[in-house]
Scaffold this active site. Structure first.
Site: not given
Ligand code: 4NP
Length: 154
Positions: A15-17, A125, A10, A13
């Site tokens: 939150c999402r990934s 996001d 993301c 690195n």
């Protein structure tokens, strides 16, 4: 077959990934897949930091501890080290395509392209929103992780 190596990417690195990495580790374990898994950000601002506290809390709600994860920026070596690099949104996908060395081993794709009916969709996001955004992120990364793990298992 060699052990497949999968990298989730993301922007930050944090939150999402990391959530995608956690969900994929869980799904891979459930299916008995032997894989190498990591995550990284196209940006380096958060390198060395743990995931966002809201991401840590969301993973914990699903029984997964990601407090020990540390952010890092994508490196050119990642294109040789990983078989698959999975982007969370189209901006990250474009950035990865821009920096990919010619003849790279890694095949780059968008996470939700692996989910029937969600092709081309980004994982939203959640960084600038409230905690409810992380629930949505979890649902999306979990769907992507499950689909990807099932594809790799066959
Ligand atoms: P991520 O979220 O890419 O899912 O880790 C973000 C983290 C940090 C920032 C933006 C998005 N930031 O602007 O610092």
């Amino acid at each position: 077959m060699d052990r497949p190596a999968i990298l989730f990417v993301c922007l930050g690195n944090i939150c999402r990934s990391p959530l995608a990495e956690a969900a994929f580790r869980f799904e891979a374990a459930r299916l008995g897949l032997d894989v190498e898994v990591d995550s990284a950000g196209t940006g380096g601002w958060h390198a060395g930091n743990p995931p966002d506290p809201r991401a840590i809390a969301e993973a914990a709600r699903h029984g997964i501890d990601i407090a020990g994860y540390r952010a890092r920026q994508v490196a050119l070596e990642d294109f040789a080290r990983f078989d698959r690099i999975i982007a969370m949104d189209l901006k990250n996908l474009a950035r990865l395509s821009e920096i990919a060395p010619a003849g790279a081993r890694a095949k780059v794709s968008l996470l939700l392209d692996h989910v029937a009916g969600l092709e081309g969709e980004p994982v939203a996001d959640p960084y600038f929103g409230g905690p409810e955004g992380f629930e949505q992120t979890w649902r999306e990364v979990e769907a992507g992780a499950r689909a990807l793990a099932e594809q790799l298992a066959h």
